[in-house]
Design an enzyme around this catalytic site. Structure first.
Site, mmCIF file in Angstrom:
data_model
loop_
_atom_site.group_PDB
_atom_site.id
_atom_site.type_symbol
_atom_site.label_atom_id
_atom_site.label_comp_id
_atom_site.label_asym_id
_atom_site.label_seq_id
_atom_site.Cartn_x
_atom_site.Cartn_y
_atom_site.Cartn_z
ATOM 1 C CE LYS A 175 -33.351 64.929 36.431
ATOM 2 N NZ LYS A 175 -33.782 65.493 37.724
ATOM 3 C CG ASP A 201 -36.187 62.995 37.995
ATOM 4 O OD1 ASP A 201 -36.103 64.007 38.712
ATOM 5 O OD2 ASP A 201 -36.989 62.939 37.033
ATOM 6 C CE LYS A 209 -25.989 64.359 44.063
ATOM 7 N NZ LYS A 209 -26.625 63.332 43.193
#
Ligand code: NDP
Ligand code: 2IT
Length: 449
Positions: free
Chosen positions: A129, A169, A93
């Site tokens: 990420k 993000d 995640k």
């Protein structure tokens, strides 16, 4: 030299040799390993199981080319990555970042931080990420759509609701998540909660948009209360004017604090009497809808000063909330903040503080909340979005917000429990030790893998 320092030096030498030129990754690892080393050396079973060597090696990194066409038919090729760092605690995640400064080192540092952040939330999530060096600035919606669709053609093979669940993000907001999600559905021919931060009409969670900024202010409030202080009337310098900064400012205002600054990569605005809700709505319009510049706020409102090419850390404030990007707050900025009487630094961004600046806070007993604790609200509500998707239900705004507040309080409690030192709390050590121990325990239980 202490045994812990000796071991740390030895470990970092090896890590740098194995991962040359990845300075952001080295920085993130060094901070965590510095905190956990004394405990680690005491716990021979972890040392013997080589947990540190294993936890700093990603499970895998997928690197791929993303080809796409501009509106005028020119062909472009970008590079994209997904760093699947560690899934001991749950499916991978973590967000996706689109910014020209994205490199493998940046995504490895972010993926590494995410392991411990996700662990701190208490929700079942591993750390990952991803992203690309694609620059969404100045691109049309169609260009961004074509880029996202092309990216998903490769990414879809590596993700899944029980495998890896990306989110947003820097440079990835609801527009990008929607394009990515639509393409995933086309390719897989099924609906699943494979991304979080989705629109509210197609499986998104209430409060996900606001969660990181709100959560940061909740954490800050807990931290101030722990030290017999409160947020009311406090002056706050915020950097950034994106998703995290805007909702941090919104919640701070609601708590009767005074938000003196916001910024973007071109400069900062200073609002002597504190930003008003009307001005904040205007920032949302300028930065989130029109994708413009923060300088436009000064053109619209009297009493808003714009400072081109500068960061907000020279403004006298009680609390600093860096909410833009990594290493945006350096040693000289920390010195100024301390001279100006700052009492707390609460990170909305990931690793916004350089190691030298963090050392100054420690020496001067400034309360310093690391991003992996104070910005965990975003991934927390992402985790709650996954739960709601699995149950095929949606919770109300009030219900999600209440859960978010509880998780932030619990993260704060964990930091205090592991970070108490001589009557003060070292939030960096607390967050690192609490986050690390849970993952280490799981890895030990799984045996050699
Ligand atoms: P956005 O893209 O919405 O906003 C980013 C903001 O930071 C913009 O104001 C941008 O300015 C500024 N910025 C970005 N890069 C730089 C740079 N190199 N130098 C100076 N300013 C810069 O991103 P988010 O608000 O989502 O993310 C901000 C930070 O918070 C990041 O560190 C991210 O990792 C972290 N974070 C985000 C979460 C989320 O849920 N979105 C969750 C947890 C952490 P400009 O407009 O000029 O580019
Ligand atoms: O840094 C972060 O925690 C995020 N960008 C959010 C990750 C997520 O999966 O919601």
């Amino acid at each position: 030299m202490s045994a812990a320092q000796k071991e740390l030096d030895h470990f970092m030498k090896g890590l740098k040799k194995r991962n040359p030129h990845e300075k952001e990754f080295h920085q993130a690892v060094e901070e965590v390993v510095t905190s956990v080393m004394p405990w680690y050396l005491d716990q021979q079973k972890y040392h013997k199981a080589q947990i540190l060597e294993r936890i700093t090696e990603p499970d895998r990194i997928v690197i791929f080319r993303v080809s796409w066409q501009t509106d005028t038919g020119e062909i472009r090729a970008n590079r994209a990555w997904r760093v699947q760092f560690n899934h001991s605690l749950g499916p991978y995640k973590g967000g996706l970042r689109f910014h020209p400064s994205v490199t493998q080192s940046v995504l490895k540092f972010l993926g590494f931080e995410q392991i411990f952040k996700n662990s701190l939330t208490g929700l079942p999530m591993g750390g990952a990420k991803g992203g690309s060096n694609f620059n969404p600035k100045g691109k049309s919606d169609d260009e961004v759509m074509r880029f996202c669709q092309s990216m998903m053609i490769e990414l879809h093979r590596h993700i899944g609701e029980d495998v890896d669940v990306p989110a947003g993000d820097i440079g990835v907001g609801s527009r990008e998540i929607s394009y990515l999600f639509g393409q995933y559905m086309r390719l897989e021919n099924r609906w699943s909660g494979v991304l979080t931060g989705k629109g509210l009409s197609f499986g998104g969670s209430a409060v996900r948009t606001e969660a990181t900024g709100y959560g940061c202010v909740y954490f800050c409030e807990n931290m101030l209360h722990q030290h017999d202080e409160g947020l009311e009337g406090k002056s706050i310098a915020i950097s950034g004017s994106g998703n995290v900064a805007i909702y941090a400012a919104e919640k701070a205002l609601e708590k009767s604090a005074k938000v003196l600054t916001l910024s973007d990569s071109s400069g900062f605005v200073y609002i002597k009497d504190g930003v008003t809700s009307e001005q904040l709505e205007s920032v949302k319009e300028i930065k989130l809808n029109q994708r413009g510049r923060i300088s436009e706020l000064a053109e619209k409102f009297q009493g808003v000063e714009y400072h081109e090419g500068a960061r907000p850390w020279g403004v006298k404030c009680d609390v600093a909330m860096p909410c833009a990007t990594q290493n945006e707050l350096e040693e000289k900025d920390a010195k100024t903040l301390i001279q100006n009487g700052v009492i707390a630094v609460c990170e909305g961004a990931n690793m916004p503080t350089t190691a030298a600046a963090a050392e100054l806070y420690r020496e001067n007993q400034i309360l310093h909340a690391p991003g992996k604790a104070s910005n965990a609200g975003g991934v927390t509500v992402s985790g709650l979005e996954q739960s709601q998707n699995s149950m095929r239900i949606s919770w109300s705004r009030e219900e999600v917000d209440e859960r978010l507040q509880k998780v932030m309080k619990e993260i704060h409690r964990r930091c205090v429990e592991k970070g108490k030192q001589n009557g003060r709390v070292n939030y960096i050590d607390g967050a690192n030790i609490a986050g690390f121990q849970k993952v280490a325990e799981a890895m030990l239980a799984y045996g050699v893998f």
